[in-house]
Design an enzyme around this catalytic site. Structure first.
Site, PDB file in Angstrom:
ATOM      1  N   ASN A 197      -6.559   0.042  -0.101  1.00 59.32           N
ATOM      2  CA  ASN A 197      -5.755   0.383  -1.270  1.00 59.32           C
ATOM      3  C   ASN A 197      -5.935  -0.619  -2.426  1.00 59.32           C
ATOM      4  O   ASN A 197      -5.133  -0.675  -3.343  1.00 59.32           O
ATOM      5  CB  ASN A 197      -4.267   0.440  -0.872  1.00 59.32           C
ATOM      6  CG  ASN A 197      -3.513   1.599  -1.480  1.00 59.32           C
ATOM      7  OD1 ASN A 197      -2.386   1.882  -1.092  1.00 59.32           O
ATOM      8  ND2 ASN A 197      -4.111   2.277  -2.424  1.00 59.32           N
TER       9      ASN A 197
ATOM     10  N   THR B 159       0.843  -1.209   0.000  1.00 62.44           N
ATOM     11  CA  THR B 159       0.000   0.000   0.000  1.00 62.44           C
ATOM     12  C   THR B 159       0.874   1.253   0.000  1.00 62.44           C
ATOM     13  O   THR B 159       2.086   1.186   0.234  1.00 62.44           O
ATOM     14  CB  THR B 159      -0.919   0.031   1.238  1.00 62.44           C
ATOM     15  OG1 THR B 159      -0.112   0.283   2.397  1.00 62.44           O
ATOM     16  CG2 THR B 159      -1.688  -1.260   1.414  1.00 62.44           C
ATOM     17  N   CYS B 160       0.224   2.398  -0.217  1.00 63.52           N
ATOM     18  CA  CYS B 160       0.989   3.651  -0.295  1.00 63.52           C
ATOM     19  C   CYS B 160       1.242   4.265   1.080  1.00 63.52           C
ATOM     20  O   CYS B 160       1.823   5.348   1.180  1.00 63.52           O
ATOM     21  CB  CYS B 160       0.246   4.646  -1.184  1.00 63.52           C
ATOM     22  SG  CYS B 160       0.047   4.011  -2.845  1.00 63.52           S
ATOM     23  N   ASP B 161       0.789   3.612   2.129  1.00 67.79           N
ATOM     24  CA  ASP B 161       0.951   4.142   3.485  1.00 67.79           C
ATOM     25  C   ASP B 161       2.346   3.816   4.009  1.00 67.79           C
ATOM     26  O   ASP B 161       2.762   2.653   3.987  1.00 67.79           O
ATOM     27  CB  ASP B 161      -0.121   3.480   4.379  1.00 67.79           C
ATOM     28  CG  ASP B 161      -0.131   4.059   5.777  1.00 67.79           C
ATOM     29  OD1 ASP B 161       0.798   4.810   6.124  1.00 67.79           O
ATOM     30  OD2 ASP B 161      -1.072   3.739   6.524  1.00 67.79           O
TER      31      ASP B 161
END
Ligand SMILES: Cc1ncc(COP(=O)(O)O)c(C=O)c1O
Length: 427
Positions: free
Chosen positions: A399, A359-361
């Protein structure tokens, strides 16, 4: 050769009506190995590798060990599998094959799933705070008779929603002081000593079967914690001046992780037997336990693929919003091995890596360290072991990374836990 299913996040409990469609053959003759499954499917999504043989053997060992421990002090014993830990139907079938017949269920979804899969199973509703409709449906529709509670309001709710039934089993959950389990569970549930005494008297007046339960915390490495908790239960029972029919020592039994080898299962069983014997309870009192992690952790591994390497950081296709939440903030480490089926493995030596999830986190990071060959690169696969407990069932669709493969394999676990396996598994 290993048949592969696709699975989006949290589907086992959502797939009403289809749970029984999964067929698990426990004859491992035609089951594939993890390496063969990777070579065959080249998975670009995380692949959960279920080891039905390991799960069944682990369950069989645990049920036998608990039965022997309780018999040694003249009591009958029941092992309740804590379904929350892993409700995957293939896992449940393997546990059933290993002799598990009782289930600790904690939600309407878990109750439906287990009743649908195993009509003869004994269900125990072990969540101390339940909705009214959930209690009513559990009793009226699904034949649940045993309910846990830790407050007077919950007792009133149970009596009202079961229309004052005369065949209830009511179990009072005790609060324990904060202990040294890896996952402390002391804060959320449980009646304090004085309240527990009152509650025990009240349930004795309301039900033909009453009990006391506690949970020492998950991944408890100290067998003496069970003896201490049993001594506390003994004080509550003595002060209440009632006889009890069930003493439930909860879950918490630990498994191995890298750098952590718990005492053998026998030490926990011996501590429980000593603790029960010291209470001088009537011979008719049954002893229950509610293991989750211990029954299922070694029986499932996860295959992930390396998408990118940046020094000693690997970007992989699963993470803390997927099956690896325990590797995030809780900081669990898992045994790891590289799988590279199409090229010769070099003898590159081991290096400690950390992982980033897909994910982009930026919180989607797992510090590990995970020991893997120094030449690992994008495209290689990694198998992470001991992920059968609180792994796949905590996956989210965050996501858009909600797809995974599920395959049944014949491999042994990546790590063994002392005393949990009766016989070694086919490799
Ligand atoms: C009531 C109850 N019983 C049993 C378990 C299973 O615990 P473990 O996986 O540590 O054995 C849990 C886990 O949270 C629980 O809440």
């Amino acid at each position: 050769m290993g048949f592969l299913r696709s699975r989006s996040a949290v589907t086992p409990l959502r797939r009403n009506g289809s749970a029984t469609a999964t067929t698990v053959s426990l004859s491992s003759g035609r089951r594939t190995t993890v390496t063969q499954a990777v070579a065959l499917h080249r998975p670009e999504e995380p692949m959960h590798c279920i080891r039905p043989g390991v799960l069944a053997d682990t369950a069989e060992s645990f049920v036998a060990a608990f039965g022997e421990a309780t018999a040694s002090v003249g009591r009958g014993g029941d092992v309740l599998y804590a379904v929350k830990c892993n409700p995957e139907p293939a896992v449940l079938r393997a546990l059933w094959a290993g002799g598990v017949r009782h289930f600790d269920v904690a939600s309407p979804g878990e109750i439906r799933l287990i009743r649908q899969m195993f009509p003869e199973a004994v269900l125990h509703y072990m969540h101390p705070v339940k909705g009214r409709q959930a209690i009513r449906a559990a009793y009226q529709q699904y034949g649940v008779r045993d309910f846990v509670l830790d407050s007077r309001e919950e007792l009133d709710k149970i009596l009202e929603e079961t229309d004052g039934a005369a065949d209830l089993g009511l179990v009072v959950r005790l609060a324990l002081p904060k202990g040294n389990a890896v996952y402390d569970l002391s804060g959320k549930f449980g009646a304090a000593m004085a309240d527990a005494v009152e509650l025990l008297r009240a349930v004795r007046a309301a039900a033909p079967k009453v009990g006391v339960s506690f949970h020492v915390g998950s991944q408890m490495l100290d067998p003496a914690a069970y003896e201490r908790a049993l001594a506390l239960a003994g004080r509550v029972i003595a002060e209440a001046g009632v006889t009890i029919d069930v003493l439930d020592v909860g879950g918490g039994f630990p498994v191995s992780y890298p750098g952590v080898t718990p005492p053998p299962l026998g030490d926990f069983m011996a501590a429980i037997a000593r603790g029960v014997a010291a209470l001088g309870l009537p011979e008719t009192c049954r002893v229950w336990c509610e293991p989750g992690r211990a029954l299922v952790a070694p029986g499932v591994s996860l295959v992930v693929q390396v998408v990118k390497r940046r020094g000693d950081e690997l970007f992989i296709n699963d993470g803390v919003y997927g099956a690896l939440s325990d590797a995030g903030v809780p900081g669990f480490r898992f045994p790891a091995r590289m799988i590279r089926p199409f090229e010769a493995m070099t003898d590159a030596g081991g290096v400690e890596f950390s992982f980033y999830g897909p994910t982009c986190d930026s919180a989607d990071r797992m510090n590990g360290p995970f020991l893997l060959p120094a030449d690992i690169k994008a495209g290689d696969w990694i198998e992470l072991g001991q992920l059968g407990a609180y792994g796949s069932c905590l996956r989210t669709a965050f996501n858009g990374f909600d797809q995974a493969k599920v395959v049944e394999v014949a491999d042994a676990p990546l790590l063994e836990t002392p005393g949990y396996l009766l016989r070694s598994c086919a490799a």
